[in-house]
Design an enzyme around this catalytic site. Structure first.
Site, PDB file in Angstrom:
ATOM      1  NE  ARG A  49      -2.014  -1.387   3.515  1.00 53.71           N
ATOM      2  CZ  ARG A  49      -2.327  -1.188   4.786  1.00 53.71           C
ATOM      3  NH1 ARG A  49      -3.474  -0.643   5.121  1.00 53.71           N
ATOM      4  NH2 ARG A  49      -1.502  -1.538   5.746  1.00 53.71           N
ATOM      5  CG  ASN A  67      -3.788  -4.446   3.341  1.00 50.34           C
ATOM      6  OD1 ASN A  67      -3.265  -4.404   2.233  1.00 50.34           O
ATOM      7  ND2 ASN A  67      -3.079  -4.421   4.448  1.00 50.34           N
TER       8      ASN A  67
END
Length: 124
Positions: A49, A67
């Site tokens: 990320r 996520n």
């Protein structure tokens, strides 16, 4: 005569801006795209990320990344078509240094008249 030419130029500029706002072209002349993504593989716990956010900002793409409970990473990209396509390649082939990308799924790809997301961030 100079003031008539200035007025004409102002009107013409206004028309160009109004036309750009009513199509999928921003004022800079670039077509804008939006696409959703889901990345499969070893993509959690490997800073995927963070690297995605950094790459998006580097390319000037707007969007978000998150996520999932299923172990994938999902998100959305928005920006000029060429930059969104560059980001799609990065998501499907590069990722973070410790990640392993098995598959990248892109969906809901569309032209957009203006950006709906500003900046690039991580969602929780």
């Amino acid at each position: 005569m100079g003031s008539v030419e200035s007025l004409y130029s102002l009107v013409l500029s206004s028309v160009v801006i109004l036309l750009a706002m009513s199509t999928n072209v921003d004022v800079g002349g670039e077509k804008l795209a939006s696409v959703d993504f889901e990345i499969f593989g070893n993509v959690q716990g490997v800073c995927f990320r963070m690297y995605t956010e950094d790459q998006g900002k580097k390319l000037g793409v707007n969007g978000w990344v998150k996520n999932t409970r299923e172990g994938t990473v999902v998100g959305q990209l928005q920006g000029p078509h060429d930059k969104v396509n560059e980001m799609k390649v990065w998501l499907s082939k590069v990722g973070s240094p410790s990640s392993r990308i098995d598959h990248a799924k892109f969906s809901n790809e569309r032209d957009i008249p203006k950006l709906e997301i500003h900046g690039f961030g991580t969602r929780y």
